[in-house]
Scaffold this motif. Structure first.
Motif, PDB file in Angstrom:
ATOM      1  N   ARG A  75       0.850  -1.193   0.000  1.00 43.68           N
ATOM      2  CA  ARG A  75       0.000   0.000   0.000  1.00 43.68           C
ATOM      3  C   ARG A  75       0.885   1.243   0.000  1.00 43.68           C
ATOM      4  O   ARG A  75       1.876   1.316   0.730  1.00 43.68           O
ATOM      5  N   ASP A  78      -1.016   6.905   0.016  1.00 46.66           N
ATOM      6  CA  ASP A  78      -2.426   7.262  -0.103  1.00 46.66           C
ATOM      7  C   ASP A  78      -3.355   6.111   0.280  1.00 46.66           C
ATOM      8  O   ASP A  78      -4.572   6.235   0.162  1.00 46.66           O
ATOM      9  N   LYS A  80      -3.674   3.350  -1.269  1.00 45.31           N
ATOM     10  CA  LYS A  80      -4.046   2.550  -2.435  1.00 45.31           C
ATOM     11  C   LYS A  80      -2.959   1.516  -2.737  1.00 45.31           C
ATOM     12  O   LYS A  80      -1.832   1.628  -2.278  1.00 45.31           O
ATOM     13  N   ASP A  81      -3.334   0.521  -3.545  1.00 46.62           N
ATOM     14  CA  ASP A  81      -2.381  -0.522  -3.918  1.00 46.62           C
ATOM     15  C   ASP A  81      -1.234   0.066  -4.736  1.00 46.62           C
ATOM     16  O   ASP A  81      -1.460   0.759  -5.721  1.00 46.62           O
TER      17      ASP A  81
END
Length: 695
Positions: A75, A78, A80-81
């Motif tokens: 991650r 942010d 996200k991935d």
């Protein structure tokens, strides 16, 4: 014969040799991204890995893909991935090559470990939520097969840690650099994992020797400075030595802001030495201070010229710190390592002894005297007994890194002691790689073209050809582009028709092909990734056109109900580099929308969407006749309220200007000859935006 696998040069292809067969030239089916790691198992299975797709496995005897294993993603900051951020991943193999240890560095939050059994093709153990790892320092295995990871935590700055993980049990423990006030990471380990290097930004060592009266009058003292770094032993961490190699005279000190550029042009001595002298004395006085805490606001009195040095104070001081790029490598027995700076080299032993900074008398200094650096070399290899092989254009030399005094002086190795000999020829593997790379390029070009047989130019045969092309579209579409190029070619009567010629013919003579073209566009949208680098003709004289752009244009010509699938296709278009969509397809879509209300709705989807560099807001406004359609439906005040509501509901970027959003700023700036209704609209937008608080 031993099986082998190797990457071919600068391509994304591999050459695999198995059971005495000819090389298998192949690109692993890992999506848009190339393989980062690869290997062979004893049972005749080849495996490949990248951070996005995980692992894939091929049977070498059958030359077929046999299995996939999707691994978790790290991650980012942010949340996200971080699928393709290689700095968020660490990769190690067990000594027998059967297990892979995959480390996931979740920004500055945590570290996870996943143990993959390559023979079983499965994740067999996961250890989660360990301390944050430093991705710039590669993890290593200690003698007992445990994983050692440079880690850290935040406590009024960086606190360096060493994380030790037992992959068999999942047990892990942490050790910190006790007794050090430095705020920096562990940056490099010895091959055995026992010794670790760490920059020490709590000191800036300085030596000032007595100089001649003339030198003192000219301001040319013999002060030298270098970063201070420490050598630690694990586990637990224990500081062995603090050393300061690779000393620099004033003319070689960091100057990223070019503070002394004008003085050098005038032939005057460097001035920045006085700055670093003050920094060195300041660090000696203040026991809790480190260089990364010094800036223009905290110590404004340090810098004689704020305009030229303030902006780069951090990078100037950070340049003193030992970093990964300064380390050439360790001896095989982990008893010494070599450093480089400005193409000088120096050797440091784990016993704390340091060699002087070394250059070659045979090659001298760089012919650009203002750089204050030694003659450049291309490759250096540590040898036993503190020796180093160095490759120059003219040949090879071997230098000794024996300790000596004074360490702040340069040791110029005499010609009689540098063991010069002609450089051995580069390995013949490079010639083989060149031949294999040609084969790989041929395969890649062929793979980047969908080839379809076309019986004739009649409508039924064109429908059959489009259906045959659609049948070829699958997940591997993301692996097909070569040099950003991906297209379809139709073979008919010994000729090869490109997409432009084929779909131009279809648009004129084959109206019944619309359902087949819709199916083609749907298939492409289903399988290709957004903003994929797949182009019909990226470098030709044509308008930059995305994959199947002419098919989409043809569909817009033939089917007035196709806007739904074309809007889906629009999501794939890289508008920063592609112009065909807005020049050729969008006008047809607006015509197909029908009356003023649906046309205006579609135009607003474009207006508040991703225009990139393909078209500006004012040009779209005029092309779509947004003002004319809106004026036929509502007042300027009503439309201003509608536009502001749309902007707030989308990802439109806010601005601090009088219109509140960049899309309205651009409209007002570039709209030429606005008529009365447009002028009223801009006034309403300006008035309504005055109440918006800018982000």
């Amino acid at each position: 014969m031993v099986n082998s696998i190797r990457k071919i040069g600068n391509t994304e292809y591999f050459a695999i040799q198995a059971d005495g067969q000819d090389d298998w030239i192949m690109r692993p089916a890992l999506g848009q991204r190339p393989a980062r790691n690869a290997g062979l198992l004893l049972d005749g299975i080849a495996w490949f890995f990248n951070t996005d797709a995980g692992f894939i496995f091929y049977d070498l005897a059958r030359r077929q893909l046999v299995d996939r294993l999707q691994t978790p993603w790290a991650r980012g900051h942010d949340g996200k991935d971080a699928r393709d951020d290689y700095l968020s991943y660490g990769f190690l193999q067990s000594k027998d090559g059967r297990l892979v240890y995959l480390l996931l560095y979740h920004a500055a939050n945590a570290t996870d470990l996943h143990v993959i059994d390559l023979e079983r093709r499965a994740i067999v153990r996961s250890v989660l939520d360990m301390p944050s790892g430093n991705s710039l320092c590669p993890p290593v295995l200690d003698q007992a097969g445990r994983i050692l990871v440079s880690a850290f935590r935040h406590d009024n700055g960086i606190v360096a840690l060493l994380l030790r993980i037992d992959p068999q049990t999942g047990h892990h423990d942490v050790s910190s650099c006790e007794g050090s006030r430095a705020r920096s990471f562990l940056i490099r380990s010895s091959p055995c994992g026992r010794y670790w290097l760490r920059a020490d930004n709590s000191r800036l060592p300085m030596i000032t020797e007595e100089s001649s009266l003339v030198s003192r009058l000219l301001g040319r003292d013999t002060t030298a400075r270098r970063e201070y770094f420490s050598l630690w032993q694990a586990f637990p961490l224990r500081r062995l030595h603090s050393v300061a190699p690779m000393w620099m005279q004033a003319e070689g000190l960091p100057d990223t802001a070019q503070l002394d550029l004008d003085r050098r042009k005038q032939g005057l001595p460097p001035r920045r030495g006085e700055i670093y002298r003050k920094v060195s004395q300041l660090l000696d006085r203040e026991a809790t201070l480190t260089t990364n805490q010094i800036n223009a606001k905290s110590h404004p009195d340090l810098w004689p010229d704020p305009n030229s040095h303030y902006a780069n104070v951090s990078s100037n001081l950070r340049d003193f710190e030992l970093s990964e790029r300064d380390v050439i490598g360790w001896q095989g027995d982990s008893q010494a390592f070599w450093l480089k700076r400005h193409d000088f080299v120096a050797c440091v032993g784990v016993d704390g002894t340091v060699s002087p900074k070394i250059m070659l008398e045979r090659f001298g200094m760089d012919d650009r005297p203002w750089l204050a650096r030694a003659r450049g070399w291309s490759k250096a290899t540590p040898l036993p007994d503190r020796r180093l092989d160095m490759r120059f254009t003219e040949g090879m030399v071997t230098v000794s890194g024996a300790p000596g005094d004074p360490v702040h002086r340069v040791r110029a190795v005499p010609i009689t002691e540098d063991h010069f000999r002609p450089a051995p020829p580069e390995p013949q593997e490079e010639d083989k790689d060149a031949a294999l790379a040609k084969k790989a390029e041929t395969l890649a070009r062929r793979f980047s073209t969908y080839t379809v047989d076309l019986a004739s130019m009649s409508e039924p045969d064109c429908v059959a050809a489009i259906d045959a092309l659609t049948a070829q579209i699958g997940p591997d579409i993301n692996e097909r582009p070569y040099d950003n190029h991906l297209q379809a070619v139709f073979r008919c009567d010994g000729k090869r028709l490109n997409e432009k010629k084929f779909f131009s013919h279809v648009a004129k003579h084959c109206p019944g092909t619309a359902p087949a073209i819709r199916g083609l566009i749907d298939a492409a949208c289903t399988h290709i990734g957004p903003h994929a680098n797949a182009w019909y003709d990226p470098y030709g004289d044509e308008i930059p056109t995305a994959l199947f752009g002419y098919a989409a244009w043809c569909l817009a010509r033939l089917d007035k109900t196709s806007n739904d699938v074309l809007l889906r296709y629009y999501g794939l278009v890289d508008t920063d580099h592609e112009n065909f969509f807005f020049e050729k397809i969008a006008p047809l879509m607006l015509e197909n929308a029908g009356d003023a209300s649906p046309r205006l709705e579609l135009a607003e989807q474009f207006y508040f969407g991703d225009l990139g560099n393909a078209i500006d807001h004012a040009a779209l406004w005029r092309m779509a006749k947004m003002a004319e359609h809106a004026a036929s439906l509502m007042t300027a005040q009503q439309y201003a309220a509608r536009l502001l509501a749309r902007a707030a509901a989308t990802s439109a970027a806010r601005s601090k200007s009088e219109f509140g959003y960049y899309c309205f700023d651009n409209l007002a700036r570039f709209l030429t000859d606005p008529w009365r209704w447009e002028t009223e609209l801009l006034q309403e937008l300006r008035q309504a935006a005055s109440d918006l608080a800018p982000q």
